[in-house]
Design a protein around this motif. Structure first.
Motif, short mmCIF file in Angstrom:
data_model
loop_
_atom_site.label_atom_id
_atom_site.label_comp_id
_atom_site.label_asym_id
_atom_site.label_seq_id
_atom_site.Cartn_x
_atom_site.Cartn_y
_atom_site.Cartn_z
N GLN A 1 0.83 -1.21 0.00
CA GLN A 1 0.00 0.00 0.00
C GLN A 1 0.86 1.26 0.00
OE1 GLN A 1 -3.72 0.10 0.06
NE2 GLN A 1 -2.97 2.04 -0.79
N LYS A 2 1.96 1.22 0.76
CA LYS A 2 2.88 2.36 0.83
C LYS A 2 3.55 2.59 -0.53
CE LYS A 2 6.53 4.15 3.86
NZ LYS A 2 7.69 4.39 2.99
N ILE A 3 3.97 1.52 -1.18
CA ILE A 3 4.58 1.62 -2.51
C ILE A 3 3.58 2.21 -3.51
CG2 ILE A 3 5.49 0.28 -4.45
CD1 ILE A 3 6.50 -1.73 -2.29
N TRP A 4 2.35 1.73 -3.43
CA TRP A 4 1.29 2.25 -4.31
C TRP A 4 1.09 3.75 -4.10
CZ3 TRP A 4 -1.70 0.72 -8.34
CH2 TRP A 4 -2.81 1.50 -8.64
N ASN A 5 0.94 4.15 -2.85
CA ASN A 5 0.67 5.55 -2.54
C ASN A 5 1.81 6.48 -2.98
OD1 ASN A 5 -1.75 4.76 -1.37
ND2 ASN A 5 -0.96 4.81 0.71
N GLU A 6 3.05 6.02 -2.76
CA GLU A 6 4.20 6.89 -3.00
C GLU A 6 4.75 6.82 -4.42
OE1 GLU A 6 7.10 5.97 -0.04
OE2 GLU A 6 5.85 6.65 1.65
N LYS A 7 4.62 5.66 -5.07
CA LYS A 7 5.30 5.47 -6.35
C LYS A 7 4.36 5.30 -7.56
CE LYS A 7 9.38 5.03 -4.27
NZ LYS A 7 10.51 5.96 -4.50
N ILE A 8 3.15 4.79 -7.32
CA ILE A 8 2.30 4.40 -8.46
C ILE A 8 1.06 5.27 -8.62
CG2 ILE A 8 0.93 2.52 -9.45
CD1 ILE A 8 2.85 0.56 -8.10
N ALA A 9 0.42 5.62 -7.52
CA ALA A 9 -0.88 6.30 -7.58
C ALA A 9 -0.86 7.58 -8.41
CB ALA A 9 -1.38 6.59 -6.17
N HIS A 10 0.31 8.22 -8.49
CA HIS A 10 0.37 9.51 -9.18
C HIS A 10 1.00 9.41 -10.57
CE1 HIS A 10 -0.97 11.22 -5.45
NE2 HIS A 10 0.06 10.69 -4.81
N LEU A 11 1.22 8.19 -11.05
CA LEU A 11 1.75 8.04 -12.41
C LEU A 11 0.76 8.59 -13.42
CD1 LEU A 11 3.21 4.40 -12.47
CD2 LEU A 11 4.51 6.53 -12.51
N PRO A 12 1.23 9.32 -14.44
CA PRO A 12 0.31 9.82 -15.48
C PRO A 12 -0.29 8.65 -16.25
CG PRO A 12 2.60 10.19 -16.11
CD PRO A 12 2.62 9.73 -14.68
N HIS A 13 -1.56 8.80 -16.62
CA HIS A 13 -2.27 7.73 -17.32
C HIS A 13 -3.13 8.35 -18.41
CE1 HIS A 13 -5.13 4.51 -18.13
NE2 HIS A 13 -4.29 3.68 -17.57
N GLU B 1 2.17 1.52 -21.68
CA GLU B 1 3.30 2.15 -21.01
C GLU B 1 3.05 2.27 -19.50
OE1 GLU B 1 5.95 6.28 -21.12
OE2 GLU B 1 4.48 5.87 -22.70
N TRP B 2 1.80 2.63 -19.15
CA TRP B 2 1.44 2.73 -17.73
C TRP B 2 1.56 1.37 -17.05
CZ3 TRP B 2 -2.44 0.57 -14.67
CH2 TRP B 2 -2.65 1.15 -13.41
N VAL B 3 1.04 0.33 -17.69
CA VAL B 3 1.11 -1.01 -17.15
C VAL B 3 2.56 -1.44 -16.96
CG1 VAL B 3 0.63 -3.45 -17.62
CG2 VAL B 3 -1.13 -1.74 -18.04
N ALA B 4 3.40 -1.17 -17.98
CA ALA B 4 4.82 -1.53 -17.91
C ALA B 4 5.51 -0.81 -16.77
CB ALA B 4 5.50 -1.21 -19.24
N ASN B 5 5.19 0.47 -16.58
CA ASN B 5 5.79 1.24 -15.49
C ASN B 5 5.40 0.69 -14.13
OD1 ASN B 5 7.11 3.02 -17.18
ND2 ASN B 5 5.45 4.52 -17.18
N VAL B 6 4.13 0.30 -13.98
CA VAL B 6 3.65 -0.27 -12.72
C VAL B 6 4.38 -1.58 -12.43
CG1 VAL B 6 1.67 -1.31 -11.55
CG2 VAL B 6 1.37 0.82 -12.82
N ILE B 7 4.49 -2.44 -13.44
CA ILE B 7 5.17 -3.72 -13.27
C ILE B 7 6.63 -3.51 -12.87
CG2 ILE B 7 6.01 -5.76 -14.52
CD1 ILE B 7 3.39 -5.70 -16.11
N THR B 8 7.29 -2.52 -13.51
CA THR B 8 8.70 -2.23 -13.20
C THR B 8 8.86 -1.75 -11.77
OG1 THR B 8 9.16 -1.67 -15.51
CG2 THR B 8 10.70 -0.83 -13.85
N ILE B 9 7.99 -0.85 -11.33
CA ILE B 9 8.07 -0.33 -9.96
C ILE B 9 7.83 -1.45 -8.95
CG2 ILE B 9 6.94 1.18 -8.28
CD1 ILE B 9 6.40 3.11 -10.65
N LEU B 10 6.82 -2.27 -9.21
CA LEU B 10 6.54 -3.38 -8.31
C LEU B 10 7.73 -4.34 -8.23
CD1 LEU B 10 2.85 -4.19 -9.37
CD2 LEU B 10 3.59 -3.19 -7.19
N ALA B 11 8.33 -4.65 -9.37
CA ALA B 11 9.47 -5.57 -9.41
C ALA B 11 10.65 -5.02 -8.64
CB ALA B 11 9.86 -5.84 -10.86
N SER B 12 10.84 -3.70 -8.70
CA SER B 12 11.98 -3.09 -7.99
C SER B 12 11.82 -3.17 -6.47
CB SER B 12 12.15 -1.63 -8.42
OG SER B 12 11.08 -0.82 -7.93
N HIS B 13 10.59 -3.47 -6.02
CA HIS B 13 10.32 -3.60 -4.59
C HIS B 13 10.00 -5.05 -4.20
CE1 HIS B 13 9.84 0.76 -5.13
NE2 HIS B 13 10.15 0.86 -3.85
#
Length: 206
Positions: free
Chosen positions: A133-145, A186-198
């Protein structure tokens, strides 16, 4: 790609299903219906176990109007197996129902394979994992879509309870308005990359 697994909760039927209206009966189990938002006209064939009750309700209704005590789609029925809801016209359900997925990505723990969360639409994460949830709030929720640029074209609510429902509702109305997810790779790929990095694995649903 993960395979979508419906748990028969009935939320989609209660939401956009309310716009499905029977226009006329063709036979004991066959009807012509219209989807009020897209104006799609489509034939349906009712499953035999629901045929009598739907025919009786239609005959008693005012031009196919859904009874006031029936919330959502007129074809949404309590499952005869005693679990959740069932669609009385599932094999002949309309396009809007066939294309709808109420969650679009599963998030797994990479070692155990356990599902730790689900992404609903583009702006909601369902999880009990505090780190996720913290990763989502800080890294993903505000990604442009791409969907955000069409925000005004999609019906949604910011009223009481909207924060909880907004992801689900905006995803429903994205499909209603024809705002699909074909342009958000691109949004999906960015989300997957961020999740993988954590240390998490994002698995898009087909």
């Amino acid at each position: 790609m993960a395979t979508f697994d419906c748990n028969w909760c009935g939320k989609c039927c209660q939401s956009f299903g309310e716009f499905i209206r029977i226009e006329r009966q063709v036979s004991g189990r066959d009807y012509f219906c219209r989807y009020g938002i897209t104006d799609e006209l489509f034939p349906v064939h009712v499953q035999p176990e629901f045929a009598d009750e739907i025919e009786e309700e239609f005959e008693e209704s005012d031009g196919g109007k859904i009874p006031s005590d029936h919330k959502g789609c007129t074809f949404m029925r309590r499952s005869k197996e005693g679990h959740g809801f069932a669609c009385a016209i599932y094999p002949t359900r309309p396009t809007i129902c066939r294309e709808f997925l109420c969650y679009r990505m599963l998030i797994h723990h990479p070692e155990s394979g356990e599902v730790r969360g689900k992404i609903i639409g583009i702006n909601e994460l369902r999880t009990h994992d505090e780190l996720l949830q913290k990763i989502w709030n800080e890294k993903i929720a505000h990604l442009p879509h791409p969907f955000a640029s069409q925000h005004d074209a999609v019906m949604h609510s910011h009223g009481p309870g909207a924060q909880e429902a907004h992801g689900h509702e905006s995803h429903i109305h994205a499909h209603v308005k024809g705002v699909g997810h074909t342009d958000d790779h691109e949004w999906v790929a960015n989300v997957i990359t961020i999740l993988a990095s954590h240390g998490y694995k994002g698995d898009p649903v087909e």
